[in-house]
Scaffold this motif. Structure first.
Motif, PDB file in Angstrom:
ATOM      1  N   PRO A 348      -5.181   5.643  -6.874  1.00  0.00           N
ATOM      2  CA  PRO A 348      -4.273   5.371  -7.993  1.00  0.00           C
ATOM      3  C   PRO A 348      -4.802   4.416  -9.052  1.00  0.00           C
ATOM      4  N   HIS A 349      -5.965   3.775  -8.824  1.00  0.00           N
ATOM      5  CA  HIS A 349      -6.520   2.953  -9.901  1.00  0.00           C
ATOM      6  C   HIS A 349      -6.951   3.814 -11.076  1.00  0.00           C
ATOM      7  N   GLN A 350      -6.951   5.138 -10.881  1.00  0.00           N
ATOM      8  CA  GLN A 350      -7.305   6.066 -11.956  1.00  0.00           C
ATOM      9  C   GLN A 350      -6.122   6.366 -12.876  1.00  0.00           C
ATOM     10  N   LEU A 351      -4.989   5.692 -12.626  1.00  0.00           N
ATOM     11  CA  LEU A 351      -3.774   5.924 -13.400  1.00  0.00           C
ATOM     12  C   LEU A 351      -3.453   4.737 -14.294  1.00  0.00           C
ATOM     13  N   ARG A 352      -2.749   5.015 -15.380  1.00  0.00           N
ATOM     14  CA  ARG A 352      -2.121   3.952 -16.162  1.00  0.00           C
ATOM     15  C   ARG A 352      -0.777   3.612 -15.530  1.00  0.00           C
ATOM     16  N   HIS A 353      -0.128   2.579 -16.031  1.00  0.00           N
ATOM     17  CA  HIS A 353       1.173   2.198 -15.496  1.00  0.00           C
ATOM     18  C   HIS A 353       2.256   3.235 -15.833  1.00  0.00           C
ATOM     19  N   THR A 417      -2.946  -1.626  -9.903  1.00  0.00           N
ATOM     20  CA  THR A 417      -3.803  -2.805 -10.027  1.00  0.00           C
ATOM     21  C   THR A 417      -4.404  -3.256  -8.703  1.00  0.00           C
ATOM     22  N   LYS A 418      -3.654  -3.138  -7.613  1.00  0.00           N
ATOM     23  CA  LYS A 418      -4.174  -3.604  -6.326  1.00  0.00           C
ATOM     24  C   LYS A 418      -4.908  -2.509  -5.567  1.00  0.00           C
ATOM     25  N   GLY A 419      -4.536  -1.248  -5.797  1.00  0.00           N
ATOM     26  CA  GLY A 419      -5.141  -0.165  -5.038  1.00  0.00           C
ATOM     27  C   GLY A 419      -4.595  -0.114  -3.622  1.00  0.00           C
ATOM     28  N   VAL A 420      -5.030   0.850  -2.847  1.00  0.00           N
ATOM     29  CA  VAL A 420      -4.520   1.043  -1.490  1.00  0.00           C
ATOM     30  C   VAL A 420      -5.657   1.436  -0.558  1.00  0.00           C
ATOM     31  N   ASP A 421      -5.500   1.086   0.728  1.00  0.00           N
ATOM     32  CA  ASP A 421      -6.422   1.572   1.750  1.00  0.00           C
ATOM     33  C   ASP A 421      -5.659   2.218   2.890  1.00  0.00           C
ATOM     34  N   ARG A 563       2.408 -15.078 -19.336  1.00  0.00           N
ATOM     35  CA  ARG A 563       1.021 -14.828 -18.942  1.00  0.00           C
ATOM     36  C   ARG A 563       0.618 -13.395 -19.274  1.00  0.00           C
ATOM     37  N   ALA A 564       1.577 -12.486 -19.081  1.00  0.00           N
ATOM     38  CA  ALA A 564       1.296 -11.074 -19.355  1.00  0.00           C
ATOM     39  C   ALA A 564       1.061 -10.823 -20.832  1.00  0.00           C
ATOM     40  N   ALA A 565       1.534 -11.755 -21.687  1.00  0.00           N
ATOM     41  CA  ALA A 565       1.378 -11.558 -23.128  1.00  0.00           C
ATOM     42  C   ALA A 565      -0.090 -11.649 -23.559  1.00  0.00           C
ATOM     43  N   PHE A 566      -0.939 -12.242 -22.720  1.00  0.00           N
ATOM     44  CA  PHE A 566      -2.365 -12.317 -23.060  1.00  0.00           C
ATOM     45  C   PHE A 566      -2.993 -10.950 -22.794  1.00  0.00           C
ATOM     46  N   ARG A 567      -3.312 -10.238 -23.858  1.00  0.00           N
ATOM     47  CA  ARG A 567      -3.820  -8.870 -23.742  1.00  0.00           C
ATOM     48  C   ARG A 567      -5.331  -8.865 -23.520  1.00  0.00           C
ATOM     49  N   ARG A 592      -9.362  -1.759 -14.998  1.00  0.00           N
ATOM     50  CA  ARG A 592      -9.189  -1.986 -16.427  1.00  0.00           C
ATOM     51  C   ARG A 592      -7.750  -2.391 -16.745  1.00  0.00           C
ATOM     52  N   PRO A 593      -7.325  -3.577 -16.254  1.00  0.00           N
ATOM     53  CA  PRO A 593      -5.961  -4.049 -16.504  1.00  0.00           C
ATOM     54  C   PRO A 593      -5.717  -4.291 -17.990  1.00  0.00           C
ATOM     55  N   ALA A 594      -4.464  -4.152 -18.405  1.00  0.00           N
ATOM     56  CA  ALA A 594      -4.107  -4.326 -19.811  1.00  0.00           C
ATOM     57  C   ALA A 594      -3.783  -5.774 -20.148  1.00  0.00           C
ATOM     58  N   THR A 595      -3.358  -6.563 -19.142  1.00  0.00           N
ATOM     59  CA  THR A 595      -2.961  -7.942 -19.383  1.00  0.00           C
ATOM     60  C   THR A 595      -3.559  -8.866 -18.331  1.00  0.00           C
ATOM     61  N   LEU A 596      -3.490 -10.170 -18.622  1.00  0.00           N
ATOM     62  CA  LEU A 596      -3.996 -11.151 -17.665  1.00  0.00           C
ATOM     63  C   LEU A 596      -3.166 -11.137 -16.390  1.00  0.00           C
ATOM     64  N   ALA A 597      -1.850 -10.890 -16.510  1.00  0.00           N
ATOM     65  CA  ALA A 597      -0.996 -10.829 -15.324  1.00  0.00           C
ATOM     66  C   ALA A 597      -1.438  -9.705 -14.396  1.00  0.00           C
ATOM     67  N   GLN A 598      -1.758  -8.553 -14.963  1.00  0.00           N
ATOM     68  CA  GLN A 598      -2.244  -7.443 -14.143  1.00  0.00           C
ATOM     69  C   GLN A 598      -3.592  -7.783 -13.523  1.00  0.00           C
ATOM     70  N   ALA A 599      -4.449  -8.418 -14.289  1.00  0.00           N
ATOM     71  CA  ALA A 599      -5.772  -8.798 -13.762  1.00  0.00           C
ATOM     72  C   ALA A 599      -5.644  -9.749 -12.585  1.00  0.00           C
ATOM     73  N   SER A 600      -4.632 -10.624 -12.616  1.00  0.00           N
ATOM     74  CA  SER A 600      -4.460 -11.604 -11.534  1.00  0.00           C
ATOM     75  C   SER A 600      -4.097 -10.945 -10.218  1.00  0.00           C
ATOM     76  N   ARG A 601      -3.594  -9.696 -10.263  1.00  0.00           N
ATOM     77  CA  ARG A 601      -3.185  -9.009  -9.045  1.00  0.00           C
ATOM     78  C   ARG A 601      -4.254  -8.048  -8.524  1.00  0.00           C
ATOM     79  N   VAL A 602      -5.388  -7.978  -9.196  1.00  0.00           N
ATOM     80  CA  VAL A 602      -6.482  -7.133  -8.728  1.00  0.00           C
ATOM     81  C   VAL A 602      -7.197  -7.850  -7.586  1.00  0.00           C
TER      82      VAL A 602
END
Length: 647
Positions: A348-353, A417-421, A563-567, A592-602
């Motif tokens: 699912p990391h191949q998907l957008r939100h 953003t986190k992916g699955v195993d 935090r998410a407002a930081f693109r 390829r997260p869109a925001t810093l908030a998404q990046a923090s959850r990778v």
């Protein structure tokens, strides 16, 4: 026959039904294609909806105008509210359904939508124009055109059913063939694909059960409705039953482990950790004295029971042996054997939100193709994918829910953003804002969002507005009403609370842990209450009783949104960001997260990586700004500096 649509949905399960309905409610022309129209909305596994976290999700789907709530109420034959002994943030409504009535209800709701067409066929290929979807082709040679396609194939993509050892047989579900051509077509788009497995237990004839040896679990009286918009008539009730496995079953399973498809090597795919087969339970929990088994009815017009807790891929004769070792099942007759199924999924990391595939514009995935498990998880993805497919064709902004808005937002953000195993399932522990995301406030939380996006019918909008007005009036009553001691002291005594000596506002009394809102309203003989006020009252009570905690969560959510407002620029080259760890660069480039908030959850991205990422982006912006101003005239630079100072 019209073959041009706005949105095409492939598959008629829980994800497909919600995707088609959501797109149609937006007013787009939708075609749902499935191999068997008689199996739309089929409950392939346990015919139950809801549970811990899942019950909240089912009510969220309903609040967004979805199908699941109505179908559940129309088929409900047993109800329980799970986790009542804990706080309301983790309560979970759960309904056992009549399998046949549920499917019929889904079909009925879909056929109420005038812009939705149904067609029976197997989709075998995609029609593409470069990197953009243009439609689908079917096995019978038909071609249907649409600028948006939602794939909801469940376990059908190269599905293979296993009972015991051997190569297994192709099938997406017992008695139905797998979708092999479409799996090959999708893999041909160079998407990352892998295999997972799931399973189902045997079914038994209830007439052969000795109920005297079982613990009866009756349905709770009344109970929460899953649908806030339409009051379907409940069809009837049936009890569930509880028993336990013992040493004899353990011995039978251990003696035959090598004959299991899972442990004998016939299956390579990984299964769900939280819904293990009986073989997995015996291996993983060798010291457990026994395992709980629920016997749950399949419907009102059948004696067949679902044996919840004994999922297996052992040979049928072994299944019958271990069934007959369970108290109450000594003479049981097995009506269907359990089996395991392997199927393709796409990472699912191949998907957008929005659940759109990043590499193919207009193509959306929803359900088990995204490696989730459960009817509720499939339904929410279908609704989000269908809504975004419809909105895209209308040229409108996408529909994305944040983690503080809904469990739906938690699920999709976790996947992307986190992916699955392993197959993903929702739990309350996955949500940071559980007190905000409750089953009782799903409608007031998400109804206005659905109304704004056009996902509600006129009738649903009217119900929503009435509910919001009821909640407003209740809140006003509690905050403004002063109650005299003689009005409420009897009710307070009954609740085990100290009596009043002087008048007090109703909201102050409500904040006593033992005092219930309905007791205060009845004690005051409030005359404003109308039909349906009880459903609104619980949401109001929790918000008022736990005001401080609720506000604290809202403040945390606001901080997260800031935090998410930081693109993060989508064309950023992570490989060149040497201040980030190698693992962080790889993971961020993949997601390829869109925001810093998404990046923090990778996973694999540390707080230090996040700080360095912000610095790198600001550095790049500064360089770009200097290049831009360097090409400006002196007059232009002065004007830019003046505007900058003023702002």
């Amino acid at each position: 026959m019209d073959r041009t649509y706005d949105v095409i949905v492939v598959g008629g399960g829980h994800a497909g039904a919600e995707a088609a309905a959501a797109a149609a409610r937006l007013g787009t022309r939708v075609l749902l294609i499935t191999p068997d129209l008689a199996r739309i909305g089929q409950m392939s596994c346990n015919p139950a909806i809801g549970g811990i976290a899942k019950g909240v999700v089912a009510r969220e789907v309903d609040a967004l105008g979805g199908v699941m709530g109505r179908a559940t109420d129309a088929a409900r034959i047993h109800f329980r509210m799970l986790n009542r002994s804990k706080g309301p943030a983790v309560w979970g409504p759960r309904a056992q359904c009549d399998r046949t009535l549920y499917s019929l209800a889904v079909r009925r709701v879909l056929e109420e939508l005038s812009t939705l067409d149904l067609f029976q066929d197997m989709v075998s290929d995609l029609v593409l124009r470069g990197d953009r979807i243009a439609g689908v082709r079917t096995r019978t040679g038909l071609e249907f055109r649409a600028p948006a396609v939602v794939i909801t194939t469940g376990t059908f993509l190269r599905g293979r059913i296993h009972v015991g050892l051997g190569a297994g047989v192709e099938g997406g579900r017992a008695g139905e063939e797998a979708s092999v051509e479409l799996a090959c077509a999708l893999e041909g788009r160079e998407l990352e694909v892998a295999r997972f497995k799931t399973g189902t237990p045997p079914r038994i004839d209830g007439r052969s059960v000795d109920y005297r040896k079982l613990e009866e679990q009756p349905s709770e009286p009344g109970g929460v409705r899953f649908s806030a918009f339409v009051r379907e008539e409940f069809p009837g009730e049936r009890p569930c039953w509880i028993t336990w496995t013992g040493q004899e079953l353990r011995d039978i399973v251990q003696e035959n482990l090598e004959r299991s498809a899972r442990f004998g090597g016939a299956i390579a795919g990984r299964g769900p950790r939280y819904c293990p087969s009986i073989e997995d339970k015996i291996v993983r929990f060798p010291d457990a004295r026994g395992h709980q088994v629920f016997l749950e009815p399949e419907g009102l017009d059948t004696t067949e029971l679902y044996v919840n807790g004994l999922s297996t891929s052992l040979p049928p004769e072994v299944q019958l042996r271990f069934l007959r070792s369970v108290p109450g099942l000594e003479r049981v007759r097995m009506t269907r054997s359990g089996y395991a199924i392997e199927y393709d999924y796409f990472l699912p990391h191949q998907l957008r939100h929005t659940l759109e595939v990043k590499s193919v514009e207009g193509l959306f995935f929803a359900g088990q193709i995204n490696v989730t498990t459960g009817f509720e998880e499939a339904a929410v993805q279908g609704l989000v994918a269908g809504a975004n497919a419809g909105l895209a064709t209308l040229g409108e902004a996408p529909f994305i829910l944040e983690r503080d808005q809904a469990y739906i937002g938690v699920l999709i953000d976790d996947l992307v953003t986190k992916g699955v195993d392993e197959p993903y399932r929702l739990f309350t522990s996955r949500a940071e804002f559980r007190l905000l995301l409750r089953q009782d406030n799903a409608l007031s939380r998400l109804g206005p969002v659905a109304r704004e996006k056009g996902l509600l019918s006129s009738g649903q909008t009217r119900v929503l507005e009435e509910r919001l007005e009821t909640e407003r009036r209740l809140i006003e009553w509690f905050r403004s009403t002063r109650l005299e001691p003689e009005q409420v002291n009897d009710a307070l005594a009954e609740a085990g609370s100290s009596p009043l000596r002087t008048p007090a506002r109703a909201v102050e009394l409500l904040r006593r842990p033992e005092v219930r809102s309905d007791a205060l309203i009845r004690a005051a003989n409030a005359s404003f209450v109308e039909d349906g006020w009880e459903e609104a009252l619980l949401a109001v009570e929790v918000d008022l009783k736990y005001t401080g905690y609720v506000q604290r969560e809202r403040d945390r959510a606001a901080a997260l949104r800031a935090r998410a407002a930081f693109r993060i620029p989508q064309d950023i080259v992570y490989e060149g960001l040497v201040t980030l760890s190698h693992e962080a660069r790889e993971k961020l480039d993949q997601v390829r997260p869109a925001t810093l908030a998404q990046a923090s959850r990778v996973s694999g991205v540390s707080p230090a990586d996040l700080q360095n990422l912000v610095m790198e982006i600001r550095k790049q912006k500064s360089v770009a700004s200097e290049r831009f101003t360097g090409n400006m005239t002196v007059k232009q630079r002065r004007r830019t500096d003046r505007v900058s100072r003023e702002t």
